[in-house]
Design a protein around this motif. Structure first.
Motif, PDB file in Angstrom:
ATOM      1  N   ALA A 187       4.032   1.742   6.897  1.00  0.00           N
ATOM      2  CA  ALA A 187       3.171   1.871   5.715  1.00  0.00           C
ATOM      3  C   ALA A 187       2.233   3.068   5.843  1.00  0.00           C
ATOM      4  CB  ALA A 187       2.366   0.588   5.516  1.00  0.00           C
ATOM      5  N   ASN A 191       2.173   6.371   3.591  1.00  0.00           N
ATOM      6  CA  ASN A 191       0.920   6.791   2.955  1.00  0.00           C
ATOM      7  C   ASN A 191       0.625   8.258   3.240  1.00  0.00           C
ATOM      8  OD1 ASN A 191      -1.565   6.605   1.613  1.00  0.00           O
ATOM      9  ND2 ASN A 191      -2.631   5.961   3.460  1.00  0.00           N
ATOM     10  N   SER A 209       1.062   3.027  -1.995  1.00  0.00           N
ATOM     11  CA  SER A 209       0.670   2.686  -0.632  1.00  0.00           C
ATOM     12  C   SER A 209       0.368   1.195  -0.502  1.00  0.00           C
ATOM     13  CB  SER A 209      -0.557   3.512  -0.228  1.00  0.00           C
ATOM     14  OG  SER A 209      -1.001   3.155   1.059  1.00  0.00           O
ATOM     15  N   SER A 212       3.736  -0.822  -0.950  1.00  0.00           N
ATOM     16  CA  SER A 212       4.620  -0.687   0.210  1.00  0.00           C
ATOM     17  C   SER A 212       4.069  -1.445   1.410  1.00  0.00           C
ATOM     18  CB  SER A 212       4.813   0.789   0.550  1.00  0.00           C
ATOM     19  OG  SER A 212       3.569   1.388   0.894  1.00  0.00           O
ATOM     20  N   LYS A 213       2.752  -1.404   1.603  1.00  0.00           N
ATOM     21  CA  LYS A 213       2.154  -2.122   2.719  1.00  0.00           C
ATOM     22  C   LYS A 213       2.338  -3.626   2.564  1.00  0.00           C
ATOM     23  CE  LYS A 213      -2.119  -2.282   5.411  1.00  0.00           C
ATOM     24  NZ  LYS A 213      -3.506  -1.775   5.512  1.00  0.00           N
ATOM     25  N   LEU A 216       6.143  -4.428   3.049  1.00  0.00           N
ATOM     26  CA  LEU A 216       6.588  -4.323   4.438  1.00  0.00           C
ATOM     27  C   LEU A 216       6.044  -5.464   5.297  1.00  0.00           C
ATOM     28  CD1 LEU A 216       6.249  -0.469   4.991  1.00  0.00           C
ATOM     29  CD2 LEU A 216       8.371  -1.796   4.902  1.00  0.00           C
TER      30      LEU A 216
END
Length: 429
Positions: A187, A191, A209, A212-213, A216
């Motif tokens: 992540a 970013n 960001s 996706s964080k 994940l």
């Protein structure tokens, strides 16, 4: 004790007399030299190609993990060749796990430093990782690892239909920590790549960001549970309980979390915007999952919950245009020429380097006040995050000097006092 030492010494002397031992030492030396050569060639190739983005990551990681992993690979190839010719390979088998352990330690420490900010906790975790891996290598070389795992697996109890053992708990903890660390590292890597993208707006960078964080971490959690053999369907009850908790105790947390995604999607507040929320004024430094970091001119960070930016009134000074108009009020005496004062004020507008030439500064006569003629100078600035006090100060000092040279008076507050004449009453009255 002395007998064991003598036996070990005799075995060592016998092994030194065997040619296969010297062959293994020569193979180990050759593998080490070849691994160093490969590491230098690959590192030089990456440096020549430019150290930016993923190449920079590959360059930094290769300096740490390429040497031990390439050495382990070459040792494994050499061990296979020795086995094909039916030569002894015990020394090669000894060095392979040592090289792998060194590579794993370097890889985990590198990922740990990239996934988390530098802190005493991260620094203290690095020696723990190294000691744990070396301990596993020693147990493996001493043939104690398999019996220890069997003992840990025997320490178990049954909860419903699930069997929970000490070995399973340790595996679950290690897999979760490793999966979460990898998820946070990926992540952070994504970013950093998004920040370099010129065609992606700051709000969309924050949105991608965050998403996706979150994605994940969720995938890492599910993979960790599946890796240790936990049935994901058994989490249905936990999901229902979590939903009830969100409806009661975690309602505000969920509201702030969802409000953060709304702020990112509608782009009403972006990193770098100058905003006012209540008594707080500053520019948006970061958009977090639960709050927004607003930094004022004193360098103080205020953490404002995302929900407040959705439900309350927010003044965005740079929503569409960063240009902000600054007003400077000045009074001159009724005995002075206001047109001359207005011309001098217009000349003093450019005394501050932050004042824009377009839109051009303007001066107007506002009103005839009690103490004098009220004039107003209007200028435009393009950096509201630095405030307007310095601009006003520079222009006011220039106006005062110009008025003093032109003998234009800035009047004091005036009051007319009328005293009526009369006689005071006597004491008898």
């Amino acid at each position: 004790m002395l007998e064991k030492f003598l036996i070990w010494w005799q075995q060592l002397v016998i092994q030194l007399q065997q040619a296969s031992l010297w062959y293994q030492l020569a193979a180990i030396a050759g593998c080490l030299l070849l691994a160093v050569l490969v590491n230098r060639l690959v590192g030089q190739r990456l440096r020549d190609s430019g150290g930016q983005g993923l190449r920079h990551m590959a360059l930094r990681s290769s300096d740490r993990i390429l040497l031990p992993f390439s050495l382990a690979t070459l040792l494994a190839i050499s061990s296979g060749m020795f086995a094909q010719y039916q030569l002894s390979q015990n020394l090669l088998q000894l060095f392979i796990p040592i090289a792998l352990a060194l590579g794993v330690i370097r890889l985990l420490v590198y990922i740990l430093r990239k996934a988390f900010l530098s802190s005493p906790l991260v620094k203290s975790a690095e020696p723990v990782i190294a000691i744990t891996i070396w301990l596993l290598v020693v147990l493996h070389l001493a043939d104690w690892l398999t019996p220890l795992m069997q003992l840990m697996d025997a320490l178990a109890f049954t909860l419903g239909e699930s069997r929970i053992s000490l070995l399973g708990a340790v595996k679950l903890t290690l897999v979760i920590v490793l999966a979460f660390t990898l998820a946070l590292w990926l992540a952070e890597l994504l970013n950093q790549q998004l920040k370099k993208a010129k065609h992606v707006s700051p709000s969309m960078q924050v949105g991608f960001s965050k998403f996706s964080k979150f994605l994940l971490i969720t995938i890492a959690f599910l993979i960790a549970l599946n890796a240790v053999g936990i049935n994901l369907s058994s989490l249905a009850v936990f999901g229902g309980a979590l939903g009830v908790g969100l409806g009661f105790g975690l309602q505000r947390i969920a509201s702030n979390f969802i409000s953060g995604f709304i702020l990112v999607l509608d782009r009403s507040v972006k990193p770098g915007d100058v905003i006012s929320v209540g008594d707080n004024f500053g520019w948006v430094h970061e958009l977090k999952a639960r709050y927004v970091v607003v930094r004022n001119r004193e360098g103080v960070d205020t953490l404002i919950p995302n929900e407040n930016l959705i439900t309350s009134e927010v003044i965005n000074w740079s929503y569409e245009d960063r240009n902000v108009r600054v007003k400077i009020l000045v009074q001159v005496s009724y005995d002075d020429d206001p047109e001359q004062a207005m011309a001098l004020m217009l000349q003093c507008a450019n005394k501050s380097s932050r004042v824009l030439n377009e839109p051009a500064p303007t001066v107007m006569l506002k009103s005839f006040a009690d103490n004098g003629i009220e004039l107003e100078l209007r200028v435009w600035i393009a950096d509201p995050e630095y405030g307007a006090d310095t601009v006003k100060s520079d222009i006011n000092v220039a106006i005062w000097r110009a008025f003093k040279q032109a003998a234009i008076t800035i009047p004091y507050p005036q009051r007319d006092l009328h005293v009526k004449s009369g006689t005071l009453p006597t004491a008898s009255e």
